[in-house]
Design a protein around this motif. Structure first.
Motif, mmCIF file in Angstrom:
data_model
loop_
_atom_site.group_PDB
_atom_site.id
_atom_site.type_symbol
_atom_site.label_atom_id
_atom_site.label_comp_id
_atom_site.label_asym_id
_atom_site.label_seq_id
_atom_site.Cartn_x
_atom_site.Cartn_y
_atom_site.Cartn_z
ATOM 1 N N ASN A 615 -122.932 65.213 -7.130
ATOM 2 C CA ASN A 615 -122.181 65.807 -7.695
ATOM 3 C C ASN A 615 -122.225 65.479 -9.736
ATOM 4 O O ASN A 615 -122.214 64.678 -10.032
ATOM 5 N N THR A 616 -121.792 66.367 -10.021
ATOM 6 C CA THR A 616 -121.858 66.759 -12.101
ATOM 7 C C THR A 616 -120.627 66.501 -12.811
ATOM 8 O O THR A 616 -120.722 66.397 -13.714
ATOM 9 N N HIS A 617 -119.871 67.460 -11.835
ATOM 10 C CA HIS A 617 -118.431 67.935 -12.134
ATOM 11 C C HIS A 617 -117.337 67.435 -11.466
ATOM 12 O O HIS A 617 -117.390 67.810 -10.615
ATOM 13 N N ASP A 639 -107.543 56.342 -13.319
ATOM 14 C CA ASP A 639 -108.173 54.704 -13.298
ATOM 15 C C ASP A 639 -110.228 55.743 -14.416
ATOM 16 O O ASP A 639 -110.534 55.418 -15.221
ATOM 17 N N ALA A 640 -110.718 56.640 -13.620
ATOM 18 C CA ALA A 640 -111.386 57.221 -14.047
ATOM 19 C C ALA A 640 -111.755 57.850 -15.368
ATOM 20 O O ALA A 640 -112.744 57.601 -16.113
ATOM 21 N N ILE A 641 -110.772 58.366 -15.184
ATOM 22 C CA ILE A 641 -111.030 59.043 -16.810
ATOM 23 C C ILE A 641 -110.394 58.140 -18.206
ATOM 24 O O ILE A 641 -110.606 58.163 -18.884
ATOM 25 N N GLU A 642 -109.883 56.879 -17.757
ATOM 26 C CA GLU A 642 -109.272 56.865 -19.511
ATOM 27 C C GLU A 642 -110.254 55.635 -18.876
ATOM 28 O O GLU A 642 -110.089 55.341 -19.425
ATOM 29 N N SER A 643 -111.466 55.434 -18.328
ATOM 30 C CA SER A 643 -112.289 54.497 -17.903
ATOM 31 C C SER A 643 -113.352 55.361 -18.683
ATOM 32 O O SER A 643 -114.743 54.528 -18.783
ATOM 33 N N ARG A 644 -113.137 56.620 -19.183
ATOM 34 C CA ARG A 644 -114.433 57.655 -19.264
ATOM 35 C C ARG A 644 -116.023 58.121 -18.611
ATOM 36 O O ARG A 644 -117.031 58.537 -19.392
ATOM 37 N N ARG A 645 -115.448 57.303 -17.325
ATOM 38 C CA ARG A 645 -116.556 58.155 -16.280
ATOM 39 C C ARG A 645 -116.262 59.314 -15.842
ATOM 40 O O ARG A 645 -116.869 60.233 -15.878
ATOM 41 N N LEU A 646 -115.298 59.970 -16.815
ATOM 42 C CA LEU A 646 -115.084 61.721 -16.380
ATOM 43 C C LEU A 646 -114.088 61.965 -17.832
ATOM 44 O O LEU A 646 -112.991 61.108 -18.374
ATOM 45 N N VAL A 647 -114.990 62.858 -18.554
ATOM 46 C CA VAL A 647 -114.601 63.105 -19.860
ATOM 47 C C VAL A 647 -114.453 65.106 -20.032
ATOM 48 O O VAL A 647 -114.846 65.808 -19.125
ATOM 49 N N GLU A 648 -112.790 64.972 -19.956
ATOM 50 C CA GLU A 648 -112.461 66.825 -20.589
ATOM 51 C C GLU A 648 -113.889 67.713 -20.725
ATOM 52 O O GLU A 648 -114.166 66.699 -22.077
ATOM 53 N N SER A 649 -113.986 68.248 -20.434
ATOM 54 C CA SER A 649 -115.153 69.511 -20.541
ATOM 55 C C SER A 649 -114.421 71.075 -20.867
ATOM 56 O O SER A 649 -114.666 71.877 -21.657
#
Length: 661
Positions: A615-617, A639-649
């Motif tokens: 998975n890339t997204h 938690d992944a969003i807050e830690s910037r492992r997931l970045v909104e695109s």
């Protein structure tokens, strides 16, 4: 233009099915019987055969336009041969098959018309003739309306098609083979209808696929009408309006009208099961009884039904039980007859299981469970399934209906017609009452059977079949669409029952009630038909329509389709991936146990697991996430969003796509 291509795809495919089916009926339904359902047998058997051929080439990795076109071409050639032979027989080049009756007499060629117009003087002003014409006109109007619905794009009402009925075939076509889809348990269901949908997708797009289900529905309605017209009332042929009435009773159910515009599978199951029942009932009520050919015909049709839906196992068992009871009732003094009857029982069972078995064998080999994901208690080594997932699945299935006591069973027909939202999976709202209802006609007409006289015993056998099936349904999941196949034979019973009412006032009242019910069904379906007409005509563009029907998801799918071709998207709170042209992965827990959510402690660990599957997204539908905020998977994602492992695109109306970092 693409709508015409979809219709052409269906016409050529059905021609191929008729060709393949003609091979079957030559052996299993001889012409000498002049069975009016013979063309229906041919088409149904051909549909099953073509689907299994597609399964074979798909598993072998030869799923491409050339091979699929070849399969259709061979079927059309077989049909051409059949038509040529019929032409030679008609011109006297071949001997005309004789009717197998005493003295070698042949049945009159006009018998079918005389039966269908019994009681008519032949005048267009005859009341019965006018009623029959009016009912056929209603059927024709509904056929046109549902044709338009079938040609419009997959929308938010067609949830299962967006998730797997068409989504999985689209993946198979993209990959050129039928492969293992680990994240979706539904792809291990019997997929006979989906094989035909794959053919439609390849050459006719979404409309070409959905038209196969539309065709199955109307073939079922026609078979219901033809069979009803051949039954008797008080020892005489049924009135001419009996056939079109039976067809309308089945086809005009709002849930059937809706399903004819979808790529679900219930109407395919209905076609195979109705023809299997008709073949069996007609055989056991003949003077000479059932033959081994009859047993094979019923077995093959039942086997194809098993290939469309696991619930068909229940009706398969009912037919087998009925055949066994008939065999045991044969006179004990005639050993030859008793032996032949027992042989027919075993042959039916063996053939049915053999024809249906490829799907269950495939599931066993791929998931270690022939009925995956069900019966986990018996198949505890089922691939990527858990006891928790089984409980969650069973809980959802048991959530439908309005109770399970004796009172709920007695009121089932009323509740299914008047409180459909409680039995309909997509909408527990007013829309469920409008789309998921079976209509009020059954609750109103079935009780009238107590005031009938001289009903054909074949109709009573259909009623027994319906009652047994309804009982099994009541013990399982109370979803209205699961009942669609068994309401086809009930339509036969009710239509013949109306014709057999002993009281003229009751017949008039029943006629008025039927007319009002048909008007209500048309009115309920009208908004769907109008919306479909706007899209099919081009007055509203498909893109504009889908942005409204699939808010956020459609726009997100378009965005994902612009990502690099090697991208893969993990879907949360969303399974409708049909419009996504990149690889994707259902990531929610309880859909599988590929991701060990109970062992993960941080968003970073979750992202690492997602990347293991390529998975890339990540796509999250927040519109369906309310109430899940306390779940482990949701907290890990946040938690992944807050830690910037997931970045909104990308973001659109509650659907958000994140890039994995």
């Amino acid at each position: 233009m693409h709508h015409l291509l979809a219709i052409l795809t269906l016409v050529l495919s059905l021609a191929a099915c008729a060709g393949y089916g003609s091979v079957w009926v030559h052996f299993l339904s001889p012409r000498k019987r002049r069975d009016p359902l013979r063309p229906g047998y041919a088409l149904a058997l051909g549909m099953g055969t073509l689907a299994y051929l597609i399964l074979g080439v798909g598993l072998a990795g030869f799923l491409n336009p050339a091979v699929l076109g070849l399969l259709v071409g061979v079927g059309i050639l077989l049909l051409g041969r059949e038509l040529w032979q019929c032409r030679r027989a008609a011109t006297g080049s071949l001997p005309e098959p004789q009717e197998g009756v005493a003295g070698g007499a042949t049945a009159p060629r006009s018998r079918s018309w005389r039966v269908s117009s019994a009681g008519s003087s032949g005048s267009g002003r005859d009341p019965e003739h006018l009623v029959a014409l009016a009912l056929w006109a209603v059927n024709g109007l509904l056929a046109l309306a549902t044709l338009i619905s079938a040609l419009h794009p997959l929308d938010g009402l067609d949830w299962d098609s967006l998730s797997y009925h068409l989504a999985a075939p689209k993946i198979y076509l993209r990959e050129g083979r039928i492969g293992f889809i680990a994240y979706d348990s539904h792809t291990h269901f019997p997929f006979t209808m989906e094989m035909l949908y794959m053919l439609g997708l390849q050459f006719g797009g979404v409309g070409g696929a959905k038209l196969f289900h539309w065709a199955a529905g109307w073939l079922t309605a026609l078979a219901v009408g033809i069979w009803s017209s051949r039954l008797t009332v008080q020892g005489r042929p049924a009135p001419g309006w009996t056939g079109p009435l039976a067809a309308a009773l089945f086809a005009a159910m709002p849930i059937v009208l809706w399903e004819m515009g979808t790529a679900y599978v219930d109407l395919g199951t209905a076609l195979f099961q109705l023809l299997a029942l008709a073949a069996l009932v007609n055989a056991v009520t003949r003077e000479e009884g059932i033959t081994l050919r009859d047993a094979v015909l019923v077995g093959v049709l039942s086997g194809f039904a098993l290939g469309t839906k696991m619930t068909a196992l229940l009706q398969f068992g009912l037919l087998g039980l009925g055949l066994l009871v008939w065999a045991l009732r044969q006179p004990g003094g005639n050993r030859a007859n008793r032996r032949a009857a027992i042989q027919a029982v075993f042959l039916f069972g063996l053939v049915g299981l053999a024809v249906g078995s490829p799907w269950y064998i495939k599931s066993w080999l791929w998931t270690h469970n022939p009925v995956y994901p069900f019966f986990y208690s018996f198949f505890s080594n089922s691939y990527s399934w858990t006891r928790e997932a089984e409980i969650a699945y069973a809980t959802e299935q048991a959530s439908f209906g309005r109770g399970r006591g004796p009172e709920a069973l007695l009121l089932a027909l009323w509740n299914l017609g008047m409180h459909a939202r409680d039995f309909y999976i997509n909408y527990r709202s007013l829309a469920g009452d409008q789309i998921g209802t079976l209509g009020p006609v059954w609750a109103g007409l079935v009780p009238l059977l107590f005031w009938t006289r001289g009903v054909d015993r074949r109709a009573w056998l259909c009623l027994l079949y319906f009652g047994g099936s309804l009982g099994f349904w009541f013990l399982l999941s109370h979803q209205s669409r699961y009942l669609v196949p068994i309401f086809a034979p009930l339509a036969v019973v009710v239509a013949v029952g109306v014709a057999a009412l002993v009281s003229r006032p009751l017949r008039i009242a029943a006629g008025v009630f039927v007319a009002l019910s048909l008007v209500m069904s048309v009115k309920l379906h009208a908004p769907l038909a109008q919306t479909s007409a706007l899209v099919v005509s081009g007055a509203v563009s498909e893109d504009e329509y889908l942005r409204v029907s699939l808010p956020g998801l459609y726009e997100a799918s378009l965005y994902v389709n612009q990502l690099p071709s090697d991208s893969r998207v993990a879907l949360y709170q969303e399974t409708r991936g049909f419009y996504i042209d990149r690889n994707y992965f259902w990531a929610n827990p309880l859909q599988h146990n590929l991701i060990p959510y109970d062992r993960l402690r941080s968003g970073a660990e979750l992202v690492d697991w997602l990347q293991r599957f390529g998975n890339t997204h990540v796509l999250i539908n927040y519109g369906f996430s309310k109430g899940t905020e306390a779940s482990q998977w949701y907290r890990l994602l946040m938690d992944a969003i807050e830690s910037r492992r997931l970045v909104e695109s990308f973001r659109s109306r509650g659907v958000v796509v994140y890039e994995i970092r």
